[in-house]
Design an enzyme around this catalytic site. Sequence first.
Site, PDB file in Angstrom:
ATOM      1  N   VAL A  60     -31.619  29.854   6.555  1.00 17.83           N
ATOM      2  CA  VAL A  60     -32.835  28.959   7.107  1.00 17.83           C
ATOM      3  C   VAL A  60     -33.753  29.738   8.235  1.00 17.83           C
ATOM      4  O   VAL A  60     -34.827  29.727   8.228  1.00 17.83           O
ATOM      5  CB  VAL A  60     -32.483  27.572   7.491  1.00 17.83           C
ATOM      6  CG1 VAL A  60     -33.514  26.561   7.659  1.00 17.83           C
ATOM      7  CG2 VAL A  60     -31.753  26.984   6.326  1.00 17.83           C
ATOM      8  N   CYS A  61     -33.005  30.335   9.069  1.00 18.96           N
ATOM      9  CA  CYS A  61     -33.635  30.936  10.152  1.00 18.96           C
ATOM     10  C   CYS A  61     -34.757  31.783   9.763  1.00 18.96           C
ATOM     11  O   CYS A  61     -35.924  31.754  10.534  1.00 18.96           O
ATOM     12  CB  CYS A  61     -32.599  31.772  10.968  1.00 18.96           C
ATOM     13  SG  CYS A  61     -31.347  30.485  11.569  1.00 18.96           S
TER      14      CYS A  61
END
Length: 233
Positions: free
Chosen positions: A79-80
């Site tokens: 997700v980062c």
Amino acid sequence: MACDTGAKPITQKEEIINNSEIIEKKEIKMSSSLVLRKAPEFKMEAYDAKTGHYTEVNSEDYKGKWHVVCFYPADFTFVCPTEIAAMNAKYDEFQELGVEILAVSTDTKFSHKRFVETEPILKGLKLTIGADPTGEVSRDFGVMIEEQGVALRGRFLINPEGTVVAQEVQAPMVGRNVHEFLRQVRAWQHAEKTGEVCPAGWTPGKKTLPVNTDTEQMTGRVGDYITIEEIMS
């Protein structure tokens, strides 16, 4: 690992306190909200993706400026990079608003460099990424997950006076919305400039509430100034 599925609760720690001759156990809780408090001071090594060079960042660098300190769990996760890329896609709009962006994780500056160089979605990145391997800065902002050695997704909007005016902290599995954050920045800048307040979902051009001039008349009569249809439009 942070970014895995599932939101597991964080175990509270205990410490032994020796106060005079009284020994007791005290639960260590995560820091409370920083909103309306002075932002913690910091100094970190960093990777400047715009120049491709290592650098150092200091809270003094942002003095007198609107800025956001945006924590994420780790490099080389899932997700980062989508969040970092989304913030980068709006970089020019943030710059037009006079807002500086600092991303931070507990990885080293060396990891940041390799991460940016190898992750395709980060091609053309212009952001600076602070390195907080000891967790000191993450801890000061109240977002450190001690058991994992990484930070929660914490985003802190800080005004030119150094006061935190908004914060968003959430578990690692779901990314944040850069469009909503930009809306909040514009609303905060308008409110601080005019003394008016911004209703739910406010965007430039929509009605504000002039409490700076009509506070007594508005009390209990907000519906005379704005309708739910106007708010939701």
